[in-house]
Write a protein that holds these residues in place. Structure first.
Motif, PDB file in Angstrom:
ATOM      1  N   ARG A 196     -52.111 -13.108   3.952  1.00  0.00           N
ATOM      2  CA  ARG A 196     -51.413 -14.366   3.652  1.00  0.00           C
ATOM      3  C   ARG A 196     -52.370 -15.544   3.652  1.00  0.00           C
ATOM      4  O   ARG A 196     -52.278 -16.460   2.825  1.00  0.00           O
ATOM      5  CB  ARG A 196     -50.303 -14.600   4.676  1.00  0.00           C
ATOM      6  CG  ARG A 196     -49.068 -13.776   4.371  1.00  0.00           C
ATOM      7  CD  ARG A 196     -47.928 -14.133   5.274  1.00  0.00           C
ATOM      8  NE  ARG A 196     -47.471 -15.491   5.077  1.00  0.00           N
ATOM      9  CZ  ARG A 196     -46.487 -16.037   5.769  1.00  0.00           C
ATOM     10  NH1 ARG A 196     -45.865 -15.341   6.710  1.00  0.00           N
ATOM     11  NH2 ARG A 196     -46.106 -17.277   5.541  1.00  0.00           N
ATOM     12  N   LYS A 197     -53.295 -15.546   4.617  1.00  0.00           N
ATOM     13  CA  LYS A 197     -54.263 -16.650   4.704  1.00  0.00           C
ATOM     14  C   LYS A 197     -55.108 -16.735   3.421  1.00  0.00           C
ATOM     15  O   LYS A 197     -55.282 -17.818   2.851  1.00  0.00           O
ATOM     16  CB  LYS A 197     -55.187 -16.408   5.912  1.00  0.00           C
ATOM     17  CG  LYS A 197     -56.197 -17.521   6.151  1.00  0.00           C
ATOM     18  CD  LYS A 197     -57.096 -17.223   7.312  1.00  0.00           C
ATOM     19  CE  LYS A 197     -58.231 -16.303   6.962  1.00  0.00           C
ATOM     20  NZ  LYS A 197     -59.245 -16.879   6.104  1.00  0.00           N
ATOM     21  N   ASP A 198     -55.593 -15.576   2.980  1.00  0.00           N
ATOM     22  CA  ASP A 198     -56.420 -15.566   1.763  1.00  0.00           C
ATOM     23  C   ASP A 198     -55.605 -15.894   0.522  1.00  0.00           C
ATOM     24  O   ASP A 198     -56.091 -16.578  -0.378  1.00  0.00           O
ATOM     25  CB  ASP A 198     -57.090 -14.198   1.594  1.00  0.00           C
ATOM     26  CG  ASP A 198     -58.315 -14.071   2.477  1.00  0.00           C
ATOM     27  OD1 ASP A 198     -59.079 -15.034   2.560  1.00  0.00           O
ATOM     28  OD2 ASP A 198     -58.475 -13.017   3.108  1.00  0.00           O
ATOM     29  N   GLN A 204     -52.966 -17.782   0.388  1.00  0.00           N
ATOM     30  CA  GLN A 204     -52.684 -19.230   0.379  1.00  0.00           C
ATOM     31  C   GLN A 204     -53.901 -20.019  -0.079  1.00  0.00           C
ATOM     32  O   GLN A 204     -53.793 -20.956  -0.859  1.00  0.00           O
ATOM     33  CB  GLN A 204     -52.246 -19.677   1.769  1.00  0.00           C
ATOM     34  CG  GLN A 204     -50.775 -19.372   2.012  1.00  0.00           C
ATOM     35  CD  GLN A 204     -50.338 -19.721   3.418  1.00  0.00           C
ATOM     36  OE1 GLN A 204     -51.139 -20.101   4.261  1.00  0.00           O
ATOM     37  NE2 GLN A 204     -49.049 -19.562   3.689  1.00  0.00           N
ATOM     38  N   SER A 205     -55.067 -19.583   0.391  1.00  0.00           N
ATOM     39  CA  SER A 205     -56.276 -20.305  -0.027  1.00  0.00           C
ATOM     40  C   SER A 205     -56.569 -20.048  -1.508  1.00  0.00           C
ATOM     41  O   SER A 205     -57.212 -20.863  -2.173  1.00  0.00           O
ATOM     42  CB  SER A 205     -57.465 -19.894   0.832  1.00  0.00           C
ATOM     43  OG  SER A 205     -57.774 -18.550   0.603  1.00  0.00           O
ATOM     44  N   HIS A 222     -51.531 -11.167   8.249  1.00  0.00           N
ATOM     45  CA  HIS A 222     -52.015 -12.510   8.518  1.00  0.00           C
ATOM     46  C   HIS A 222     -53.227 -12.838   7.636  1.00  0.00           C
ATOM     47  O   HIS A 222     -53.297 -13.914   7.017  1.00  0.00           O
ATOM     48  CB  HIS A 222     -52.377 -12.618  10.012  1.00  0.00           C
ATOM     49  CG  HIS A 222     -53.110 -13.869  10.343  1.00  0.00           C
ATOM     50  ND1 HIS A 222     -52.486 -15.104  10.425  1.00  0.00           N
ATOM     51  CD2 HIS A 222     -54.431 -14.095  10.582  1.00  0.00           C
ATOM     52  CE1 HIS A 222     -53.392 -16.023  10.714  1.00  0.00           C
ATOM     53  NE2 HIS A 222     -54.572 -15.441  10.823  1.00  0.00           N
ATOM     54  N   ILE A 223     -54.178 -11.885   7.612  1.00  0.00           N
ATOM     55  CA  ILE A 223     -55.388 -12.080   6.785  1.00  0.00           C
ATOM     56  C   ILE A 223     -55.000 -12.203   5.312  1.00  0.00           C
ATOM     57  O   ILE A 223     -55.484 -13.079   4.594  1.00  0.00           O
ATOM     58  CB  ILE A 223     -56.356 -10.877   6.940  1.00  0.00           C
ATOM     59  CG1 ILE A 223     -56.819 -10.730   8.388  1.00  0.00           C
ATOM     60  CG2 ILE A 223     -57.537 -10.987   5.985  1.00  0.00           C
ATOM     61  CD1 ILE A 223     -57.962 -11.565   8.792  1.00  0.00           C
ATOM     62  N   LEU A 225     -62.521 -15.304  13.903  1.00  0.00           N
ATOM     63  CA  LEU A 225     -61.519 -14.325  13.455  1.00  0.00           C
ATOM     64  C   LEU A 225     -61.563 -13.074  14.327  1.00  0.00           C
ATOM     65  O   LEU A 225     -60.530 -12.560  14.750  1.00  0.00           O
ATOM     66  CB  LEU A 225     -61.792 -13.925  12.004  1.00  0.00           C
ATOM     67  CG  LEU A 225     -60.997 -14.600  10.893  1.00  0.00           C
ATOM     68  CD1 LEU A 225     -61.445 -14.072   9.532  1.00  0.00           C
ATOM     69  CD2 LEU A 225     -59.511 -14.371  11.053  1.00  0.00           C
ATOM     70  N   THR A 239     -66.668 -18.591  10.078  1.00  0.00           N
ATOM     71  CA  THR A 239     -65.297 -18.380  10.581  1.00  0.00           C
ATOM     72  C   THR A 239     -65.049 -16.930  11.000  1.00  0.00           C
ATOM     73  O   THR A 239     -64.026 -16.631  11.609  1.00  0.00           O
ATOM     74  CB  THR A 239     -64.261 -18.771   9.510  1.00  0.00           C
ATOM     75  OG1 THR A 239     -64.626 -18.111   8.288  1.00  0.00           O
ATOM     76  CG2 THR A 239     -64.231 -20.261   9.276  1.00  0.00           C
ATOM     77  N   GLU A 268     -66.347 -15.805   4.919  1.00  0.00           N
ATOM     78  CA  GLU A 268     -66.081 -15.870   6.360  1.00  0.00           C
ATOM     79  C   GLU A 268     -67.399 -15.864   7.142  1.00  0.00           C
ATOM     80  O   GLU A 268     -67.517 -16.547   8.159  1.00  0.00           O
ATOM     81  CB  GLU A 268     -65.222 -14.668   6.799  1.00  0.00           C
ATOM     82  CG  GLU A 268     -63.910 -14.526   6.058  1.00  0.00           C
ATOM     83  CD  GLU A 268     -62.818 -15.464   6.541  1.00  0.00           C
ATOM     84  OE1 GLU A 268     -63.095 -16.304   7.418  1.00  0.00           O
ATOM     85  OE2 GLU A 268     -61.684 -15.373   6.016  1.00  0.00           O
TER      86      GLU A 268
END
Lengths: 257, 224
Positions: free
Chosen positions: A7-9, A11-12, A4-5, A87, A83, A78
């Motif tokens: 993919r999130k990074d 994508q950003s 999850h972490i 998290l 954030t 973060e």
């Protein structure tokens, strides 16, 4: 959670101009280098194998610089944006957080390597070295970048500030690069020779020299260069473990003393 | 030809087959004294100024100046026309030149030099990187003898050049020169332009296109 972490990074990173512009800068640097190797009168005197070595050094150095700059902010952002607290409220451990960030930064190295691959293939044309060139840059580059990422993420956990992490990481990178700038005659003298032997970046460059210029393509012929790089990765992981322990003790909202 | 070399080198005290290398910078003649040290009276100078040219003219007329500094050496320097020097930057080539004594007397202290001119820049080339030996000392050449000279030169930089061999010797201040040999040093192309250039130019353009595509789809998704 690691996925999850990651993919999130990712994508950003990839869904913004800011994130992808690094790849464009890398491509422009490789293009400029290739053009110089092709047209410059002085550089044209070098043998093709030496040109390949020069290109390999530029690929490794560019990747390390880009990954260091990116990793300096990937975790600290973060904390700075606030954030991190939300998290860590999710069922996520610090290890998940660190490994997710590590994977995201390593993915950037993979992307830089993908960008560099066409340059490596066309530059090695006619030498039968393309496979070894790709393989050794992948091996040594991944290990070198991994070690540097561990150090940068450890600094991120300790500082929790992008600016301080970036400055310190760049100083570490510069410090490690210094012996690579020395001439071969200077490297034979006592202290410099010792530092050069244990220096991971210098070892990477020497290994590539051994493979591309001296045709020592077997892995066994490059073990002496591999060991300092593996040692650097181990030291980086240990430093990251210590930093994670300090981070846990201080807590998420803790300030650096 | 080896016999000639051995004979002359023996007289010069050099090992057989070896020429004495001479740096052109050390060849500047020096008188060893300054004019201010002479101490001639003014009248003496005036007298010398008037008499010496007359004396010189007299000697020239009577034939005493035949072996003087203005006479040319009977040396012939020939770079064979069939030898092509054209090559690629980084190559080592050998410049061959035959030095012959076409006179009736032996020529002593014969020294040869290599001179190179960059045609495009109209500048002489510093031979430091091009050749280990800027001058080759031959010594004595007997009448009718021919010395083959070989200069190994390194093509350092691409361009158009003119090469000439110059020889000096005792008995004349005027040097003798070979014919001018023009040659081209081609740039060294280690990488194939046809393969490298499409990647070097195409990949950044492709990346810009991909980035624009990604951002376009992201904005479209956000708008939806």
């Amino acid at each position: 959670m690691i996925r999850h972490i990651w993919r999130k990074d990712l994508q950003s990173e990839l869904y913004t101009w800011k994130g992808t512009v690094w790849l464009l800068i890398a491509a422009l640097l490789f293009s400029f280098t290739s053009y110089l190797l092709l047209t410059d009168k002085e550089l044209s005197l070098l043998d093709q194998t030496e040109l390949l070595w020069l290109l390999a050094k530029i690929i490794i150095a560019t990747a390390m610089l880009i990954v260091t700059i990116d990793a300096s902010s990937i975790a600290t952002a973060e904390f700075e944006k606030g954030t991190a607290e939300s998290l860590f409220l999710a069922p996520m451990t610090l290890s998940d957080f660190i490994l997710g960030k590590l994977l995201a930064s390593l993915t950037l190295w993979v992307l830089v390597f993908v960008v560099a691959t066409p340059y490596i293939i066309v530059a090695s044309s006619g030498t039968h070295l393309a496979g070894f060139f790709l393989g050794y840059v992948a091996l040594f580059g991944t290990l070198g970048v991994l070690g540097l990422l561990c150090v940068t993420l450890a600094l991120s956990l300790l500082y929790r500030s992008s600016r301080n992490t970036l400055t310190t990481s760049l100083v570490v990178l510069l410090f490690l690069t210094i012996p690579a700038l020395f001439g071969s005659s200077l490297k034979n003298s006592g202290a410099v020779a010792g530092f050069s032997r244990i220096n991971p970046i210098d070892s990477i460059f020497s290994a590539l020299d051994n493979v591309l210029v001296d045709y020592q393509v077997r892995l066994s012929a490059n073990l002496r260069f591999l060991s300092p790089v593996v040692g650097f990765v181990v030291v980086g992981i240990l430093f990251l473990l210590v930093a994670a322990r300090v981070f846990r003790r201080r807590g998420i909202a803790g300030e650096m003393r | 030809m080896k016999g000639i070399l051995l004979q002359t080198d023996y007289h010069r005290g050099l090992p057989p087959g070896k020429f004495e290398s001479r740096n052109s910078k050390s060849e500047t003649p020096g008188f060893g004294f300054r004019t201010s040290d002479l101490g001639f009276p003014v009248f003496g100078l005036w007298l010398c100024g008037k008499l010496v040219p007359l004396l010189f003219l007299g000697l020239a007329v009577t034939g005493f100046c035949q072996g003087g500094s203005a006479a040319r050496l009977p040396l012939a320097l020939n770079i064979p026309a069939h030898e092509s020097l054209t090559g690629t930057a980084g190559d080592y080539v050998t410049v061959h030149c035959d030095v012959s004594n076409r006179g009736n007397a032996a020529l002593t202290d014969v020294t040869t030099y290599l001179s190179l001119v960059d045609n495009a820049n109209r500048m002489p080339v510093d031979l430091e990187d091009w050749s280990a030996e800027r001058g080759l000392f031959i010594g004595t050449i007997e009448p009718g003898q021919t010395f083959p000279l070989d200069w190994k030169i390194h093509f350092v930089k691409a361009g158009d050049y003119s090469l000439i061999v110059v020889a000096t010797g005792s008995g004349s201040e005027l040097p003798e020169t070979s014919q001018i040999v023009r040659f081209r040093v081609n740039p060294k192309r280690n990488l194939e332009a046809a393969k490298v250039l499409p990647v070097a130019l195409g990949e950044p353009v492709l990346l810009i296109f991909l980035m624009a595509l990604v951002v376009f789809f992201r904005n479209r998704r956000i708008a939806a």
